[in-house]
Enzyme design. Structure first.
Site, short mmCIF file in Angstrom:
data_model
loop_
_atom_site.label_atom_id
_atom_site.label_comp_id
_atom_site.label_asym_id
_atom_site.label_seq_id
_atom_site.Cartn_x
_atom_site.Cartn_y
_atom_site.Cartn_z
CB CYS A 1 38.78 48.09 34.40
SG CYS A 1 39.75 47.64 33.25
CB CYS B 1 30.19 43.27 38.41
SG CYS B 1 31.32 43.03 37.09
#
Ligand SMILES: [Zn+2]
Length: 392
Positions: free
Chosen positions: A193, A350
């Site tokens: 991802c 994140c």
């Protein structure tokens, strides 16, 4: 491929003259290419060079499957798309480019991408499938659907500076992807991802090798990579070829396969939220993970008792950051543990929520109880809280 040989026009014969000059391909091979139907799954880093070479080579029907839209950060390697295409559906951008490359071929757009619901019906209309996807869920789906429809799957993958190519074709005696890796890796155990970097030109090498394997399969020349895995290390400039064996116990192509149809429930993305590790008992006040909106509420309500920790790399923080976040890259967390307050609720963020979950788990293993992952990371924050944040 039993259709009567199409006639190549003088313009086509001129265009393909460098193929025709190759005795191994010649007019007959070029006719085979013109009759062929090839599907490229993923119009990204691998699909771009693969589709461009297959279009230029005169593959008569070229399918492109991708559900995604073009983003800025794709342009570093996805040569089918251009700056003006950002925001456009990848299949539309790709089809325009491929038709401009070769007006003599038919380009078919599959804008919904390949899904468990459509994989078998779409694959069955093609002669060969090129896997240009970048995640495990798609890779297993492509493998299972290609093998169920008895189509050769030209597999490619890249990670940082390394790439792999093979042809999975159990219908003709070779192994499949599951012979190598029977089950997907545990969620969160592999970067994915968008968290791992990749060198753009490496995609060019691997995607071109995939196109080459397709041309060989269709024209029937050379020795294919069925039963072999070609690995490439870009830093060392080294290729290696490993022999792959069919696994008689393979759940898809073994003697007693357990996967005999596409079960729509079994192809979940492996890079979603990582699996929950063994952790100290949960305190209801400090859940393991919360949504971006819940995180924003906590920060608004008690700014002194809550600390937002952004564990992305400095260059990412330069692209976009949430105001007031303490920035500590993931790799620095172990050496900075002592600097982190134990009397504040730490919210870890994140890019998409994968790295921050690892940091959350690590901090809990170090005895922190008031530490919570922000699901979806800054990307979800940009989507749901602050649309002014740049997404990447
Ligand atoms: Zn197998």
């Amino acid at each position: 491929m039993a259709d009567p040989a199409p006639t190549l026009s003088p313009a086509e014969l001129a265009r393909y003259s460098r193929h025709l000059l190759l005795g191994e391909i010649g007019v007959e091979g070029q006719h085979k290419l013109a009759r062929a139907r090839v599907l490229v799954v993923g119009a990204g880093g691998l699909g771009s060079p693969a589709a461009l070479y297959l279009a230029a080579a005169g593959v008569g029907t070229l399918g492109i499957a991708d559900f995604d839209t073009v983003a800025d950060h794709n342009l570093q390697r996805q040569l089918l798309h251009e700056t003006a295409s950002v925001g456009e559906a990848k299949v539309a951008s790709a089809a325009r480019r491929l038709r401009a490359t070769n007006p003599f071929i038919t380009v078919v757009e599959h804008a919904e991408g390949i899904t468990p619901a459509n994989a078998v019906s779409i694959f069955s209309t093609y002669d060969a499938i090129v896997d240009g996807t970048d995640n495990f869920a798609s890779r297993y789906l492509n493998n299972d659907a290609a093998s169920l429809t008895q189509k050769p799957l030209v597999y490619g993958s890249v990670f940082k500076f390394e790439g792999q190519v093979s042809v999975f074709d159990p219908a003709r005696g070779g192994p499949c992807y599951r012979c190598l890796f029977p089950e997907p890796p545990a969620a969160g155990s592999v970067p994915g991802c968008g968290e791992a970097g990749v060198l753009g030109a490496l995609c060019g090498v691997i995607g071109s090798l995939q196109a080459l394997e397709v041309v060989k399969l269709i024209s029937g020349i050379g020795r294919s990579l069925v039963g072999r895995l070609l690995t490439y290390n870009a830093l060392a400039q080294e290729f290696q070829t490993l022999t792959l064996r069919r696994d008689p116990h393979c759940p898809r192509c073994g003697h007693t396969p357990t996967i005999t149809a596409i079960d729509t429930k079994t192809y979940a993305p492996a890079c979603a939220t990582p699996a929950t590790p063994n952790l100290p008992p949960m305190n209801d006040d400090y859940p393991l993970e919360i949504s971006v909106s819940a995180a924003q509420q906590l920060l608004d309500q008690s700014p002194c008792a809550v600390m937002l920790v952004d564990v992305r790399e400095p260059y990412e923080v330069e692209i976009a950051a949430v105001r007031g976040a303490e920035c500590i890259p993931m790799g620095d967390i172990p050496s900075r543990v002592r600097d982190l307050p134990r009397d504040e609720h730490l919210l870890i963020m994140c890019h998409h929520g994968g790295r921050s979950m690892r940091v959350t788990s690590f901090l809990r293993s170090q005895g922190f109880t008031a530490v919570t992952n922000i699901a979806g990371g800054i990307d979800a924050w940009a989507e749901q809280i602050d649309p002014a944040l740049r997404r990447y």
